[in-house]
Design an enzyme around this catalytic site. Structure first.
Site, PDB file in Angstrom:
ATOM      1  N   GLU A   1      35.775  45.487  11.476  1.00 49.28           N
ATOM      2  CA  GLU A   1      35.618  45.492  12.802  1.00 49.28           C
ATOM      3  C   GLU A   1      36.875  46.046  13.635  1.00 49.28           C
ATOM      4  OE1 GLU A   1      34.813  42.103  16.482  1.00 49.28           O
ATOM      5  OE2 GLU A   1      35.352  41.523  14.390  1.00 49.28           O
ATOM      6  N   HIS A   2      38.028  45.487  13.235  1.00 45.93           N
ATOM      7  CA  HIS A   2      39.391  45.727  13.776  1.00 45.93           C
ATOM      8  C   HIS A   2      40.341  46.339  12.583  1.00 45.93           C
ATOM      9  CE1 HIS A   2      38.765  43.453  17.423  1.00 45.93           C
ATOM     10  NE2 HIS A   2      38.082  42.721  16.669  1.00 45.93           N
TER      11      HIS A   2
END
Length: 444
Positions: free
Chosen positions: A337-338
């Site tokens: 995601e990040h």
């Protein structure tokens, strides 16, 4: 400290591994079977009993003790929220909103484009906002006015006529104050007190109070993710956004302590988060292992407990690879995601990354800035969906309609080719529509 929790960081040594263990690539929401089984009856109850079910589940799942409370936040509650929230927090919300709005306004496409494909034949796209959207703002492990900014601002920029917020109520039957502040500041006055699977069901079917919406966006727990999956044929579930996850990618130039500091960011969201420091440097590993317990000792105990659970387990910790190419391979297979890049040439590293929801480059771009104030949307694909999906954007609140226009002069050559293909595929009606009969009817 709770000694039943991990007190050290997991180190996953892949220096001799030919392939990445599948267990390391798995997420906590990978198997939602148990959640789906429990969510089904909740969805059915909301569909049948509407508001009554929402009030019942608020007491059961959100520990609401109020005898009764309105499912929609009142104007008084909005006004009260502004009085309760620290002015500096309000200013920070305004600052973040300004940057997020600027980013999404720059991202918004032109209303329509047309290109001349062949002489006299034009084709293009027209972008129009969807009619309604529900922005889901979680609350179980904290309060998240930043999620209001990330989900609601692009809806406003896109021009969605009806945009609402659904969020779990607190024990007092009220919405988190900063959430209401953020909602009013970005232009949303419809906030409904229903979270979890019941909140998803409410906007999917509609109740006497909560309006039915075409789409729901925003991150949530496995309960929310399971409900979105079950209701995907009733409401558009939007970007797959489950429990938080991140990878900190570091080479030999990185500070292990700095990498450790940033590794904690997403690991403190909850025990269902995933967070890895991936590096080919033993020095970075050693420095990070030494620093993380020291940082835990300086944190609020509840958040430190979440972080210890994540970083001491299979879904987090430090991954040591044989070389930097193997570290890049881990990132691309994981599809976080990040992704935070701490290397001596972050822009050079950028060109090697294919799969990530967001990529934050360099020592001065921690995930924290992206989550709150930098501008790009922080509602990102999780669970490996970053391999095929994109961050929440203004495009998620718009639909693209194809547009075509052919002039009298451009018609003939398109018609002859189209007629040949229609005839080959056996569509007589298609072929007749572009036969000489058309020009006879037009009296050309």
């Amino acid at each position: 400290m709770n000694h039943s929790l991990p007190s050290t960081v997991s180190v996953h040594d892949l220096t001799d591994a030919e392939t990445i263990p599948r267990d390391l690539l798995a997420r906590t929401e990978a198997d939602l079977t148990s959640y789906v089984e429990q969510v089904g009856p909740i969805i059915k109850a909301v569909r049948l009993d509407g508001d009554e079910a929402l009030l019942r589940f608020a007491r059961q799942y959100d520990s609401v003790t109020a005898a009764s409370f309105p499912l929609r936040a009142t104007e008084f509650e909005f006004d009260e929220a502004f009085a309760r929230v620290d002015p500096q927090v309000i200013e920070a919300i305004k600052y973040g909103a300004q940057n997020i709005r600027a980013f999404h306004e720059a991202q918004k496409p032109e209303e329509m484009w047309l290109k001349e494909i062949q002489p006299g034949a034009f084709a293009g796209d027209r972008f129009v906002p969807i009619d309604s959207v529900a922005c889901y703002v979680p609350r179980g492990k904290g309060s998240f006015p930043s999620v209001v900014l990330m989900t609601a601002i692009p809806a406003v920029v896109a021009g969605v006529p009806r945009r609402i917020i659904v969020t779990p109520p607190g024990p007092d039957g009220k919405v988190d104050s900063a959430t209401l502040v953020a909602a009013r500041l970005v232009g949303i006055d419809e906030v409904y007190k229903c979270g979890g699977a019941q909140g998803v069901a409410a906007v999917a079917y509609g109740t006497a109070t909560v309006p039915k919406c075409l789409k729901i966006v925003g991150p949530g727990s496995p309960w929310v993710v399971a409900a979105k999956r079950l209701l995907a044929d009733v409401i558009d579930p939007g970007v797959p956004a489950g429990p938080s996850e991140c990878v900190i990618l570091a080479d030999e130039s990185a500070s292990g302590a700095l990498a450790a500091l940033d590794l904690i960011i997403e690991s403190e969201h909850g025990p269902d988060s995933s967070a890895f420091l991936v590096t080919n440097s033993q020095r970075v590993v050693d420095e990070a292992r030494e620093a993380i317990p020291r940082f835990w000792a300086q944190m609020i105990e509840s958040r430190a407990r979440f972080s210890r659970t994540v970083l001491g387990g299979l879904h987090g910790g430090i991954v040591l690879t044989r070389d930097f190419d193997a570290a890049i391979q881990f990132v691309n297979e994981y599809g976080p995601e990040h992704l935070e890049v701490l290397t001596d040439d972050p822009f050079g590293t950028l060109g090697k990354i294919r799969n990530a929801g967001e990529i934050l480059l360099g020592n001065y771009t921690p995930v924290t800035l992206g989550n709150f104030v930098l501008g790009p949307n922080a509602v990102l694909p999780t669970g490996g969906a970053a391999r095929t999906a994109s961050p929440l954007s203004v495009f998620d609140y718009m639909k693209r309609v194809s547009v075509g226009y052919v002039t009298k002069g451009g018609y003939a050559q398109l018609a002859s080719r189209a007629r040949q293909l229609a005839t080959y595929e056996g569509f007589d009606g298609h072929a007749r529509a572009v036969s000489p009969l058309r020009l006879e009817l037009l009296k050309v």
